[in-house]
Design a protein around this motif. Structure first.
Motif, PDB file in Angstrom:
ATOM      1  N   ALA A  87     -10.449   3.542  -4.829  1.00 15.69           N
ATOM      2  CA  ALA A  87     -11.830   4.010  -4.919  1.00 15.69           C
ATOM      3  C   ALA A  87     -12.784   2.933  -5.424  1.00 15.69           C
ATOM      4  O   ALA A  87     -13.871   2.737  -4.869  1.00 15.69           O
ATOM      5  CB  ALA A  87     -11.906   5.250  -5.814  1.00 15.69           C
ATOM      6  N   ASP A  88     -12.387   2.238  -6.501  1.00 18.17           N
ATOM      7  CA  ASP A  88     -13.326   1.288  -7.102  1.00 18.17           C
ATOM      8  C   ASP A  88     -12.833  -0.154  -7.112  1.00 18.17           C
ATOM      9  O   ASP A  88     -13.552  -1.055  -7.570  1.00 18.17           O
ATOM     10  CB  ASP A  88     -13.675   1.710  -8.529  1.00 18.17           C
ATOM     11  N   GLY A  89     -11.614  -0.393  -6.616  1.00 16.37           N
ATOM     12  CA  GLY A  89     -11.102  -1.760  -6.565  1.00 16.37           C
ATOM     13  C   GLY A  89     -10.598  -2.298  -7.887  1.00 16.37           C
ATOM     14  O   GLY A  89     -10.240  -3.477  -7.982  1.00 16.37           O
ATOM     15  N   ASP A  90     -10.566  -1.447  -8.928  1.00 17.54           N
ATOM     16  CA  ASP A  90     -10.052  -1.893 -10.218  1.00 17.54           C
ATOM     17  C   ASP A  90      -8.543  -2.155 -10.130  1.00 17.54           C
ATOM     18  O   ASP A  90      -7.817  -1.454  -9.410  1.00 17.54           O
ATOM     19  CB  ASP A  90     -10.315  -0.847 -11.303  1.00 17.54           C
ATOM     20  N   VAL A  91      -8.070  -3.139 -10.897  1.00 14.51           N
ATOM     21  CA  VAL A  91      -6.655  -3.467 -10.952  1.00 14.51           C
ATOM     22  C   VAL A  91      -6.178  -3.306 -12.386  1.00 14.51           C
ATOM     23  O   VAL A  91      -6.688  -3.939 -13.304  1.00 14.51           O
ATOM     24  CB  VAL A  91      -6.394  -4.909 -10.466  1.00 14.51           C
ATOM     25  N   ARG A  92      -5.192  -2.432 -12.569  1.00 15.11           N
ATOM     26  CA  ARG A  92      -4.599  -2.208 -13.885  1.00 15.11           C
ATOM     27  C   ARG A  92      -3.334  -3.052 -13.983  1.00 15.11           C
ATOM     28  O   ARG A  92      -2.326  -2.768 -13.339  1.00 15.11           O
ATOM     29  CB  ARG A  92      -4.260  -0.728 -14.061  1.00 15.11           C
TER      30      ARG A  92
ATOM     31  N   THR B 138       0.821  -1.205   0.000  1.00 23.20           N
ATOM     32  CA  THR B 138       0.000   0.000   0.000  1.00 23.20           C
ATOM     33  C   THR B 138       0.857   1.258   0.000  1.00 23.20           C
ATOM     34  O   THR B 138       1.885   1.336   0.681  1.00 23.20           O
ATOM     35  CB  THR B 138      -0.934   0.021   1.222  1.00 23.20           C
ATOM     36  N   PHE B 139       0.415   2.235  -0.774  1.00 19.07           N
ATOM     37  CA  PHE B 139       0.988   3.576  -0.801  1.00 19.07           C
ATOM     38  C   PHE B 139      -0.139   4.555  -0.489  1.00 19.07           C
ATOM     39  O   PHE B 139      -1.294   4.150  -0.322  1.00 19.07           O
ATOM     40  CB  PHE B 139       1.611   3.844  -2.174  1.00 19.07           C
ATOM     41  N   ARG B 140       0.187   5.822  -0.419  1.00 18.35           N
ATOM     42  CA  ARG B 140      -0.820   6.799  -0.006  1.00 18.35           C
ATOM     43  C   ARG B 140      -2.028   6.802  -0.932  1.00 18.35           C
ATOM     44  O   ARG B 140      -3.183   6.844  -0.463  1.00 18.35           O
ATOM     45  CB  ARG B 140      -0.203   8.198   0.040  1.00 18.35           C
ATOM     46  N   ASP B 141      -1.797   6.754  -2.241  1.00 17.66           N
ATOM     47  CA  ASP B 141      -2.881   6.977  -3.192  1.00 17.66           C
ATOM     48  C   ASP B 141      -3.307   5.738  -3.963  1.00 17.66           C
ATOM     49  O   ASP B 141      -4.304   5.776  -4.684  1.00 17.66           O
ATOM     50  CB  ASP B 141      -2.459   8.061  -4.195  1.00 17.66           C
ATOM     51  N   TRP B 142      -2.582   4.636  -3.849  1.00 18.04           N
ATOM     52  CA  TRP B 142      -2.874   3.436  -4.609  1.00 18.04           C
ATOM     53  C   TRP B 142      -2.079   2.275  -4.015  1.00 18.04           C
ATOM     54  O   TRP B 142      -1.220   2.475  -3.147  1.00 18.04           O
ATOM     55  CB  TRP B 142      -2.495   3.600  -6.096  1.00 18.04           C
ATOM     56  N   GLY B 143      -2.386   1.088  -4.461  1.00 19.81           N
ATOM     57  CA  GLY B 143      -1.659  -0.090  -4.005  1.00 19.81           C
ATOM     58  C   GLY B 143      -1.107  -0.868  -5.187  1.00 19.81           C
ATOM     59  O   GLY B 143      -1.542  -0.700  -6.328  1.00 19.81           O
ATOM     60  N   VAL B 144      -0.130  -1.725  -4.916  1.00 17.49           N
ATOM     61  CA  VAL B 144       0.430  -2.600  -5.938  1.00 17.49           C
ATOM     62  C   VAL B 144       0.141  -4.041  -5.530  1.00 17.49           C
ATOM     63  O   VAL B 144       0.587  -4.493  -4.471  1.00 17.49           O
ATOM     64  CB  VAL B 144       1.941  -2.389  -6.112  1.00 17.49           C
ATOM     65  N   LEU B 145      -0.628  -4.719  -6.363  1.00 20.38           N
ATOM     66  CA  LEU B 145      -1.057  -6.082  -6.069  1.00 20.38           C
ATOM     67  C   LEU B 145      -0.187  -7.075  -6.825  1.00 20.38           C
ATOM     68  O   LEU B 145       0.025  -6.944  -8.037  1.00 20.38           O
ATOM     69  CB  LEU B 145      -2.520  -6.262  -6.483  1.00 20.38           C
ATOM     70  N   GLY B 146       0.340  -8.068  -6.100  1.00 17.49           N
ATOM     71  CA  GLY B 146       1.064  -9.163  -6.723  1.00 17.49           C
ATOM     72  C   GLY B 146       0.191 -10.401  -6.745  1.00 17.49           C
ATOM     73  O   GLY B 146      -0.494 -10.706  -5.764  1.00 17.49           O
TER      74      GLY B 146
ATOM     75  N   ALA C 201       4.030 -14.853 -12.437  1.00 12.57           N
ATOM     76  CA  ALA C 201       3.780 -13.749 -11.520  1.00 12.57           C
ATOM     77  C   ALA C 201       3.279 -12.538 -12.290  1.00 12.57           C
ATOM     78  O   ALA C 201       3.700 -12.282 -13.421  1.00 12.57           O
ATOM     79  CB  ALA C 201       5.061 -13.397 -10.763  1.00 12.57           C
ATOM     80  N   ARG C 202       2.370 -11.779 -11.680  1.00 10.35           N
ATOM     81  CA  ARG C 202       1.802 -10.576 -12.291  1.00 10.35           C
ATOM     82  C   ARG C 202       1.826  -9.439 -11.275  1.00 10.35           C
ATOM     83  O   ARG C 202       1.845  -9.651 -10.067  1.00 10.35           O
ATOM     84  CB  ARG C 202       0.346 -10.811 -12.708  1.00 10.35           C
ATOM     85  N   LEU C 203       1.770  -8.208 -11.807  1.00  5.72           N
ATOM     86  CA  LEU C 203       1.636  -7.016 -10.979  1.00  5.72           C
ATOM     87  C   LEU C 203       0.508  -6.161 -11.520  1.00  5.72           C
ATOM     88  O   LEU C 203       0.331  -6.036 -12.741  1.00  5.72           O
ATOM     89  CB  LEU C 203       2.922  -6.186 -10.983  1.00  5.72           C
ATOM     90  N   GLY C 204      -0.253  -5.559 -10.603  1.00  2.00           N
ATOM     91  CA  GLY C 204      -1.316  -4.653 -11.004  1.00  2.00           C
ATOM     92  C   GLY C 204      -1.436  -3.503 -10.030  1.00  2.00           C
ATOM     93  O   GLY C 204      -1.107  -3.633  -8.845  1.00  2.00           O
ATOM     94  N   ILE C 205      -1.889  -2.352 -10.538  1.00  2.00           N
ATOM     95  CA  ILE C 205      -2.088  -1.161  -9.700  1.00  2.00           C
ATOM     96  C   ILE C 205      -3.539  -1.146  -9.228  1.00  2.00           C
ATOM     97  O   ILE C 205      -4.475  -1.160 -10.036  1.00  2.00           O
ATOM     98  CB  ILE C 205      -1.767   0.125 -10.477  1.00  2.00           C
TER      99      ILE C 205
END
Length: 720
Positions: free
Chosen positions: A372-377, A349-357, A364-368
């Motif tokens: 607010a809406d739980g979307d993962v980029r 977790t960071f202040r404005d967003w998180g990085v999901l592994g 392995a994948r990474l997503g932002i």
């Protein structure tokens, strides 16, 4: 295939340790263990035996000295010895590491920011002087006078004035913590011996949080040390009495909480302490429940302190929920629901967003994560096989996230991913000298079929000039692990080029017990399903032979630690499939170890292997596969090299020592190499590590018949 060392070794007599009667009885079964006496490393006879083993191995492999030196020089020649890492911003400084040609250990440095808005790391020249550079810690200086050196903790206080570091000079993973005033360069009187790795400064820099271990090497206590006070007065923040659990501690990136983590292989629990009141009573996030694992991280969403919790409560591959930090056991908002086959690994977790592994499709994948809406980029990459993860992100509110990327053919690469634009900014790629061209090499994944019908992924990497795999039999180096849900990622290796350039195909059997294909993959290779790990590896080897990739005379297997148990098991199951087996720090006397709760880490291991001490069914199952008990007098074993370390606290040296002695009783050509001043990770220092790998690769190539002592390539497949 002719064993090049056979003729020269005819006059050599392998060490034959004394057989001393010793019997252990459990559940009505008695096992005679004549080599158990070698467990006492204070016995001069034990040290003498290990030294004799080393001398024998050296004599047996003397014909490979030239090849070993060539491989070492190849590794060295492909490595940019004077180099530095990509600087990582923290506070008012850029932090980075240097390596210098001829020096064994890294040098930790920092340089000041150009301005507070500076988020672009400076492009530093390895050979040039960096303006304002400050050397924080020179590992070469710290290692002077010691055969072994390892850094277990390294951190600078938030205000940049103090540095803590933990040093191990024996290899037993117990570190002495020291604190240095970076304004004066002098160490403070504070010195704490016998700590675990990963100590931390408190956010205000006034305290150190650290862990210590019990006699079984289990981290069991979290301590608070106030700088300038007597260590004897340190406060106990948390103690875990249950021998099945270990503890660790660290501060959230936000510096809001100290998180104390308690865990076993199947159960976890976390406790929070307010960072501004570290002597306050810890409060539990979720009380432990057998079989439930979770991991939390702090964030602020819509002005409220929240915890994002990744858990497997009725969610095999985990789900992500959000709870109020003030009431973690209260209402859960599901952010990412459980999706079978998509294994969620962790959220930073960071202040404005998180990085999901997470893992999907064996990668392995990474997503932002958008709070607010739980979307993962998801971050996308072009290669079919790759490894990716976050790295070097200490700041709470950066505009970028630092990631590391590699593949079997792409050297280690550092990117900054710009959140606002979605741009992937290349910061550095590992230099590979000597004209390395990734396009000269290929990588692919094929699928073997296990006996029960399960498809098993096998990753391959090869040099294209020798032809595509499967066209005709080639020498193959098959690696495996398969325990603890650990995934073997398709990463780059400079040392591996020395075998690829000689025509060897490197392969990884992603067997059950690992984590490559999700949590069920792990569940299907542990406890009373552990045999799947071994039979999967054998089936992968048979697939490579059946499909024309290789022949048994041109196939060498390798595994280390729990992967060394895999090596010992497959040697007993299918010795005819392999020309050689390389076992690094191998867990080959597993039943003896897991039966003895006084040994390091045994009780913690019961969740992985079962408890044979109290369960007769587990005892019988383990006795049916553990390598030492199942050495076969009727088998023609492949050549075996076992490598271990005297001070290893995870897999004791005695296991491979006993195993090799037992193998020799049935006529196996087995060698033992024991590092006398090292731990589980082997020797320290990069040049020492390169020489160690060169030793192993030279032995491996000799077994394959790929390179003679004059290093002229030839085909092992053709000579089979």
């Amino acid at each position: 295939m002719t064993d090049r060392s056979t003729a020269d070794a005819a006059s050599l007599v392998p060490p034959a340790p004394e057989r001393r009667p010793a019997a252990r009885t459990h559940h009505g079964d008695t096992f005679d263990d004549p080599y158990e006496w070698m467990r006492d490393k204070d016995d001069t006879a034990v040290i003498a035996h290990l030294e004799a083993e080393n001398a024998y191995t050296q004599a047996r492999t003397a014909h490979l000295e030239g090849l070993r030196e060539r491989i070492f020089q190849e590794i060295k020649g492909r490595t940019q010895e004077t180099d530095l890492s990509v600087p990582s911003r923290r506070g008012e400084w850029w932090y980075y590491g240097r390596t210098v040609e001829g020096k064994q250990y890294g040098i930790q440095c920092r340089a000041p920011l150009a301005s507070p808005d500076d988020w672009t790391p400076p492009v530093l020249s390895p050979e040039s002087e960096v303006p304002g550079e400050q050397v924080l810690l020179d590992g070469n200086v710290e290692a002077e006078g010691h055969e072994f050196f390892s850094l277990g903790s390294f951190e600078v206080s938030n205000d940049g004035t103090l540095m803590l570091y933990g040093v191990d000079v024996a290899g037993d993973e117990r570190y002495t913590l020291r604190v240095r005033d970076l304004r004066t360069g002098e160490n403070l009187p504070d010195e704490i011996p016998g700590t675990g790795a990963g100590a931390s400064f408190s956010p205000d820099g006034r305290h150190i949080v650290y862990t210590t271990m019990d006699d079984a090497w289990r981290p069991d206590t979290v301590w608070l040390h106030e700088l300038g006070t007597d260590v004897a007065a340190d406060a106990t923040l948390f103690h875990e009495a249950d021998e099945r659990y270990w503890v660790g501690a660290g501060f959230t990136r936000s510096d809001r909480y100290l998180v104390i983590g308690v865990g076993s292989s199947i159960t976890s629990e976390e406790w929070l302490v307010d960072a501004d009141d570290l002597r306050s009573e810890p409060r539990v996030v979720w009380p432990r429940r057998e079989g439930v694992e979770y991991d939390s991280d702090h964030a602020v969403v819509d002005g409220t302190d929240v915890l994002f919790i990744l858990h497997n409560d009725d969610a095999l591959d985990f789900e992500l929920v959000q709870v109020a930090a003030s009431d973690p056991s209260g209402e859960r908002r599901v952010v990412i629901p459980h999706r079978p086959g998509v294994r969620l690994l962790g959220l930073s977790t960071f202040r404005d967003w998180g990085v999901l592994g997470y893992r999907r499709g064996g990668l392995a994948r990474l997503g932002i994560l958008d709070y607010a809406d739980g979307d993962v980029r998801e971050l996308e990459f072009d290669e079919p096989l790759y490894a990716v993860g976050t790295a070097g992100n200490p700041e709470w509110a950066p505009p970028v996230v630092r990631i590391g990327y590699a593949s079997f053919t792409t050297p280690g690469t550092v990117y900054d991913y710009e959140i606002a634009s979605g741009d992937l900014l290349l910061r550095k790629q590992q230099p590979v000298l000597g004209g390395y061209d990734p396009s000269d090499y290929g990588q692919a994944r094929v699928w073997a079929r296990a006996a029960d019908g399960t498809p098993i992924p096998v990753s391959l990497v090869w040099k294209r000039s020798f032809g595509e795999p499967g066209g005709s039999p080639r020498p193959v180096h098959l690696y495996g692990y398969g325990s603890y849900e650990h995934s073997i990622e398709p990463g780059f290796s400079v040392a591996r080029l020395s075998e690829l350039d000689r025509g060897v195909i490197f392969a990884v059997a992603h067997v059950r017990g690992g984590g490559e294909m999700g949590r069920q993959w792990y569940e299907d290779g542990k406890l009373l399903a552990k045999r799947n790990t071994f039979t999967d590896f054998v089936d992968c080897a048979r697939h490579l032979v059946a499909e024309g990739y290789t022949t048994p005379a041109a196939l060498v297997a390798e595994g280390g630690s729990a992967g060394g148990l895999l090596m010992g098991a497959v040697a007993n199951l299918a010795p005819e499939l392999f020309a050689g087996i390389l076992a690094d720090v191998p867990f080959v006397d597993a039943l003896t170890t897991i039966l003895d709760p006084s040994l390091p880490l045994t009780v913690i291991e019961w969740d992985e292997w079962g408890d044979p001490l109290h369960d007769a069914g587990v005892y019988a199952y383990m006795k049916g596969y553990t390598p030492y008990e199942n050495v076969r007098p009727d088998a023609a074993y492949p050549r075996i090299l076992a490598v271990t370390s005297l001070n290893d606290t995870r897999v004791l040296y005695v296991e491979p020592a006993k195993w090799v002695a037992r193998l020799r009783e049935v006529g196996a050509d087995a060698l033992l190499k024991c590092e006398m001043v090292a731990g589980h990770g082997g020797v320290s220092g990069r040049y020492n590590a390169w020489r160690e790998r060169a030793f192993e690769l030279a032995w491996l190539l000799d077994v394959l018949g790929v390179a003679d002592t004059d290093d002229q390539p030839k085909s092992a497949a053709a000579s089979s």
